[in-house]
Design a protein around this motif. Structure first.
Motif, PDB file in Angstrom:
ATOM      1  N   PRO A  81      27.994 -12.070  44.563  1.00 61.44           N
ATOM      2  CA  PRO A  81      27.339 -10.952  44.929  1.00 61.44           C
ATOM      3  C   PRO A  81      26.546 -11.199  46.266  1.00 61.44           C
ATOM      4  CG  PRO A  81      26.248 -11.911  43.043  1.00 61.44           C
ATOM      5  CD  PRO A  81      27.598 -12.560  43.288  1.00 61.44           C
ATOM      6  N   ALA A  82      26.323 -10.298  47.163  1.00 64.58           N
ATOM      7  CA  ALA A  82      25.402 -10.465  48.325  1.00 64.58           C
ATOM      8  C   ALA A  82      24.253 -10.333  47.547  1.00 64.58           C
ATOM      9  CB  ALA A  82      25.884  -9.119  49.440  1.00 64.58           C
ATOM     10  N   PRO A  83      23.179 -10.764  48.473  1.00 64.81           N
ATOM     11  CA  PRO A  83      21.728 -10.552  47.832  1.00 64.81           C
ATOM     12  C   PRO A  83      21.331  -9.003  47.796  1.00 64.81           C
ATOM     13  CG  PRO A  83      21.922 -11.960  49.946  1.00 64.81           C
ATOM     14  CD  PRO A  83      23.139 -11.301  49.667  1.00 64.81           C
ATOM     15  N   GLY A  84      21.022  -8.584  46.554  1.00 64.83           N
ATOM     16  CA  GLY A  84      20.761  -7.410  46.304  1.00 64.83           C
ATOM     17  C   GLY A  84      21.692  -6.451  45.710  1.00 64.83           C
ATOM     18  N   ALA A  85      23.026  -6.908  45.745  1.00 59.48           N
ATOM     19  CA  ALA A  85      24.087  -6.156  45.189  1.00 59.48           C
ATOM     20  C   ALA A  85      24.052  -5.856  43.598  1.00 59.48           C
ATOM     21  CB  ALA A  85      25.255  -6.757  45.641  1.00 59.48           C
ATOM     22  N   GLN A  86      23.765  -6.656  43.087  1.00 60.78           N
ATOM     23  CA  GLN A  86      23.757  -6.584  41.522  1.00 60.78           C
ATOM     24  C   GLN A  86      22.534  -5.867  41.267  1.00 60.78           C
ATOM     25  OE1 GLN A  86      23.540 -10.579  39.728  1.00 60.78           O
ATOM     26  NE2 GLN A  86      25.924 -10.665  39.765  1.00 60.78           N
TER      27      GLN A  86
END
Length: 126
Positions: A81-86
């Motif tokens: 996941p990219a930062p903040g995606a989750q």
């Protein structure tokens, strides 16, 4: 094309059976209002590109009490996941839960990323 060719068949299925489980992995944001009109709609399974909150707002008025299943993107939201995606997915699902019942589906090749996601979900949900 979907409204003219596919939607009538989905409605016919709904008229024939008592509980319909509707599934799409693609971006179906534009047809959620139509999906909500399928008779005896019980469960709607949506993929990563579909906004759970927008769908939940549509299904909140359905007298059948539709249950949403939200699938996450294995690569972009689970494995790498990219930062903040989750966090964005979790916030979207938690907001959707204010409108209708929703479950989140995690299909992963290994247990570790799914467990980490669930622990983050639990922490954010409180």
């Amino acid at each position: 094309v979907w409204r003219e060719l596919v939607f009538p068949y989905h409605c016919a299925y709904g008229e024939r059976w008592d509980a319909i489980h509707w599934h799409s992995c693609g971006d179906v944001n534009a047809i959620m209002s139509d999906v909500n009109q399928i008779p005896h709609l019980h469960t709607v399974e949506i993929g990563p590109q579909t906004d759970a909150l927008a769908a939940a707002r549509i299904f909140a008025a359905n007298p059948e009490q539709v249950l949403l299943y939200k699938c996450v993107d294995i690569q972009k939201e689970l494995e790498h996941p990219a930062p903040g995606a989750q966090e964005a997915v979790i916030e979207n699902v938690l907001a959707a839960a204010e409108y209708c019942p929703i479950k989140i589906l995690l299909e992963a090749p290994s247990l570790e990323p799914a467990l980490a996601f669930l622990l983050k979900f639990r922490a954010m949900a409180g």
